[in-house]
Design a protein around this motif. Structure first.
Motif, PDB file in Angstrom:
ATOM      1  N   TYR A   1       0.841  -1.190   0.000  1.00  0.00           N
ATOM      2  CA  TYR A   1       0.000   0.000   0.000  1.00  0.00           C
ATOM      3  C   TYR A   1       0.876   1.239   0.000  1.00  0.00           C
ATOM      4  O   TYR A   1       1.824   1.344   0.783  1.00  0.00           O
ATOM      5  N   CYS A   2       0.565   2.180  -0.877  1.00  0.00           N
ATOM      6  CA  CYS A   2       1.269   3.466  -0.933  1.00  0.00           C
ATOM      7  C   CYS A   2       0.220   4.568  -1.021  1.00  0.00           C
ATOM      8  O   CYS A   2      -0.453   4.709  -2.051  1.00  0.00           O
ATOM      9  N   ARG A   3       0.072   5.294   0.066  1.00  0.00           N
ATOM     10  CA  ARG A   3      -0.946   6.344   0.135  1.00  0.00           C
ATOM     11  C   ARG A   3      -0.732   7.416  -0.931  1.00  0.00           C
ATOM     12  O   ARG A   3      -1.682   7.875  -1.565  1.00  0.00           O
ATOM     13  N   ALA A   4       0.513   7.832  -1.139  1.00  0.00           N
ATOM     14  CA  ALA A   4       0.813   8.902  -2.094  1.00  0.00           C
ATOM     15  C   ALA A   4       0.369   8.571  -3.511  1.00  0.00           C
ATOM     16  O   ALA A   4       0.081   9.466  -4.306  1.00  0.00           O
ATOM     17  N   HIS A   5       0.297   7.289  -3.823  1.00  0.00           N
ATOM     18  CA  HIS A   5      -0.105   6.843  -5.167  1.00  0.00           C
ATOM     19  C   HIS A   5      -1.512   6.249  -5.171  1.00  0.00           C
ATOM     20  O   HIS A   5      -1.937   5.733  -6.213  1.00  0.00           O
ATOM     21  N   SER A   6      -2.197   6.278  -4.037  1.00  0.00           N
ATOM     22  CA  SER A   6      -3.522   5.621  -3.902  1.00  0.00           C
ATOM     23  C   SER A   6      -3.436   4.196  -4.455  1.00  0.00           C
ATOM     24  O   SER A   6      -4.295   3.749  -5.204  1.00  0.00           O
ATOM     25  N   PHE A   7      -2.391   3.517  -4.059  1.00  0.00           N
ATOM     26  CA  PHE A   7      -2.074   2.203  -4.619  1.00  0.00           C
ATOM     27  C   PHE A   7      -2.186   1.127  -3.553  1.00  0.00           C
ATOM     28  O   PHE A   7      -1.644   1.263  -2.451  1.00  0.00           O
ATOM     29  N   VAL A   8      -2.885   0.058  -3.881  1.00  0.00           N
ATOM     30  CA  VAL A   8      -2.878  -1.150  -3.062  1.00  0.00           C
ATOM     31  C   VAL A   8      -2.906  -2.337  -4.020  1.00  0.00           C
ATOM     32  O   VAL A   8      -3.624  -2.322  -5.025  1.00  0.00           O
TER      33      VAL A   8
ATOM     34  N   ARG B   1      -6.893 -15.449  -4.232  1.00  0.00           N
ATOM     35  CA  ARG B   1      -7.551 -14.679  -5.297  1.00  0.00           C
ATOM     36  C   ARG B   1      -8.486 -13.622  -4.711  1.00  0.00           C
ATOM     37  O   ARG B   1      -8.601 -12.523  -5.240  1.00  0.00           O
ATOM     38  N   ALA B   2      -9.156 -13.956  -3.615  1.00  0.00           N
ATOM     39  CA  ALA B   2     -10.059 -13.000  -2.976  1.00  0.00           C
ATOM     40  C   ALA B   2      -9.287 -11.778  -2.484  1.00  0.00           C
ATOM     41  O   ALA B   2      -9.759 -10.636  -2.617  1.00  0.00           O
ATOM     42  N   VAL B   3      -8.107 -11.994  -1.914  1.00  0.00           N
ATOM     43  CA  VAL B   3      -7.274 -10.869  -1.469  1.00  0.00           C
ATOM     44  C   VAL B   3      -6.899 -10.008  -2.675  1.00  0.00           C
ATOM     45  O   VAL B   3      -6.988  -8.774  -2.619  1.00  0.00           O
ATOM     46  N   GLU B   4      -6.506 -10.633  -3.762  1.00  0.00           N
ATOM     47  CA  GLU B   4      -6.169  -9.882  -4.970  1.00  0.00           C
ATOM     48  C   GLU B   4      -7.376  -9.091  -5.463  1.00  0.00           C
ATOM     49  O   GLU B   4      -7.246  -7.942  -5.900  1.00  0.00           O
ATOM     50  N   GLY B   5      -8.564  -9.690  -5.375  1.00  0.00           N
ATOM     51  CA  GLY B   5      -9.784  -9.013  -5.801  1.00  0.00           C
ATOM     52  C   GLY B   5     -10.090  -7.790  -4.962  1.00  0.00           C
ATOM     53  O   GLY B   5     -10.474  -6.741  -5.490  1.00  0.00           O
ATOM     54  N   VAL B   6      -9.936  -7.894  -3.655  1.00  0.00           N
ATOM     55  CA  VAL B   6     -10.178  -6.743  -2.775  1.00  0.00           C
ATOM     56  C   VAL B   6      -9.189  -5.623  -3.114  1.00  0.00           C
ATOM     57  O   VAL B   6      -9.565  -4.452  -3.185  1.00  0.00           O
ATOM     58  N   CYS B   7      -7.946  -5.971  -3.351  1.00  0.00           N
ATOM     59  CA  CYS B   7      -6.952  -4.957  -3.711  1.00  0.00           C
ATOM     60  C   CYS B   7      -7.320  -4.253  -5.007  1.00  0.00           C
ATOM     61  O   CYS B   7      -7.173  -3.043  -5.129  1.00  0.00           O
ATOM     62  N   GLY B   8      -7.806  -5.024  -5.969  1.00  0.00           N
ATOM     63  CA  GLY B   8      -8.139  -4.463  -7.275  1.00  0.00           C
ATOM     64  C   GLY B   8      -9.345  -3.546  -7.268  1.00  0.00           C
ATOM     65  O   GLY B   8      -9.527  -2.734  -8.176  1.00  0.00           O
TER      66      GLY B   8
ATOM     67  N   ALA C   1     -15.758  -2.602  -2.355  1.00  0.00           N
ATOM     68  CA  ALA C   1     -15.637  -1.961  -3.666  1.00  0.00           C
ATOM     69  C   ALA C   1     -15.602  -0.440  -3.588  1.00  0.00           C
ATOM     70  O   ALA C   1     -14.873   0.212  -4.328  1.00  0.00           O
ATOM     71  N   GLY C   2     -16.372   0.148  -2.683  1.00  0.00           N
ATOM     72  CA  GLY C   2     -16.423   1.599  -2.578  1.00  0.00           C
ATOM     73  C   GLY C   2     -15.348   2.200  -1.696  1.00  0.00           C
ATOM     74  O   GLY C   2     -15.228   3.422  -1.612  1.00  0.00           O
ATOM     75  N   ASP C   3     -14.570   1.365  -1.039  1.00  0.00           N
ATOM     76  CA  ASP C   3     -13.535   1.868  -0.133  1.00  0.00           C
ATOM     77  C   ASP C   3     -12.301   2.324  -0.899  1.00  0.00           C
ATOM     78  O   ASP C   3     -11.975   1.782  -1.963  1.00  0.00           O
ATOM     79  N   ASP C   4     -11.590   3.287  -0.328  1.00  0.00           N
ATOM     80  CA  ASP C   4     -10.348   3.724  -0.952  1.00  0.00           C
ATOM     81  C   ASP C   4      -9.254   2.677  -0.699  1.00  0.00           C
ATOM     82  O   ASP C   4      -9.435   1.738   0.072  1.00  0.00           O
ATOM     83  N   ALA C   5      -8.110   2.880  -1.338  1.00  0.00           N
ATOM     84  CA  ALA C   5      -7.011   1.914  -1.241  1.00  0.00           C
ATOM     85  C   ALA C   5      -6.571   1.690   0.205  1.00  0.00           C
ATOM     86  O   ALA C   5      -6.304   0.561   0.620  1.00  0.00           O
ATOM     87  N   GLY C   6      -6.509   2.757   0.993  1.00  0.00           N
ATOM     88  CA  GLY C   6      -6.073   2.636   2.385  1.00  0.00           C
ATOM     89  C   GLY C   6      -7.015   1.791   3.222  1.00  0.00           C
ATOM     90  O   GLY C   6      -6.586   0.957   4.018  1.00  0.00           O
ATOM     91  N   ARG C   7      -8.300   1.991   3.059  1.00  0.00           N
ATOM     92  CA  ARG C   7      -9.276   1.194   3.825  1.00  0.00           C
ATOM     93  C   ARG C   7      -9.217  -0.272   3.420  1.00  0.00           C
ATOM     94  O   ARG C   7      -9.318  -1.159   4.267  1.00  0.00           O
TER      95      ARG C   7
END
Length: 127
Positions: A31-38, A66-73, A82-88
Motif C-alpha cells: 500500500y502506498c498512500r501517495a499513489h492511492s495504490f494497493v 484470489r479473494a485478497v487480490e480481488g479486494v486490492c483491485g 468496492a467503494g472503499d479507498d485503497a487505504g481502507r
C-alpha cells in the motif's frame, strides 16, 4: 534521484492447520498512500502446502489468495469493499484473522514505484 514515497507492506501467510501455527509466505500486500495504490502479489508453493498438511484444501487456499487480490483491485471483485479507498482496503486486509490465509505484521519502506516494489517483494520474500 527520483522522489520516493513511503509504502507499507505485509506478507500473506498460509497456515494450513491453524491449531499448529506452521506457516509459509504465499504473497505480499503493498500500500502506498501517495499513489492511492494497493495491490497483492501471490505465489502458492503447493509442495510447501502439502508438506505442512497432506490433506490441505488447495482449491480453498487458491480461492482465498484470489479473494485478497480481488479486494486490492477494487471494483466488483472487491465485494463490499468496492467503494472503499485503497487505504481502507489495505487496513481491512491486514486485520488479524484466524483463517488459512493470514496477514503478517506491517513493515514500511520508501519507493518511487509501488507496483515494481510489489513485484520485487514477491521475488525476495515469497518465491
Amino acid at each position: 534521484m527520483s522522489e520516493r514515497d513511503v509504502f507499507e507492506y505485509a506478507l500473506l501467510r498460509v497456515v494450513p492447520r491453524v491449531e499448529r501455527g506452521e506457516c509459509f509466505n504465499a504473497g505480499v500486500l503493498v500500500y502506498c498512500r501517495a499513489h492511492s495504490f494497493v495491490a497483492a502479489r501471490t505465489h502458492l508453493d503447493e509442495n510447501k502446502l502439502f508438506a505442512l498438511d497432506p490433506d490441505a484444501d488447495l482449491v480453498g487456499v487458491r480461492a482465498a489468495l484470489r479473494a485478497v487480490e480481488g479486494v486490492c483491485g477494487g471494483g466488483k471483485a472487491a465485494g463490499q469493499a468496492a467503494g472503499d479507498d485503497a487505504g481502507r482496503r489495505f487496513r481491512w486486509l491486514i486485520a488479524p484473522r484466524s483463517t488459512v490465509v493470514q496477514p503478517g505484521p506491517v513493515h514500511t519502506g520508501l519507493t518511487a514505484d509501488p507496483r515494481a516494489e510489489a513485484d520485487r517483494l514477491l521475488q525476495l520474500l515469497v518465491r
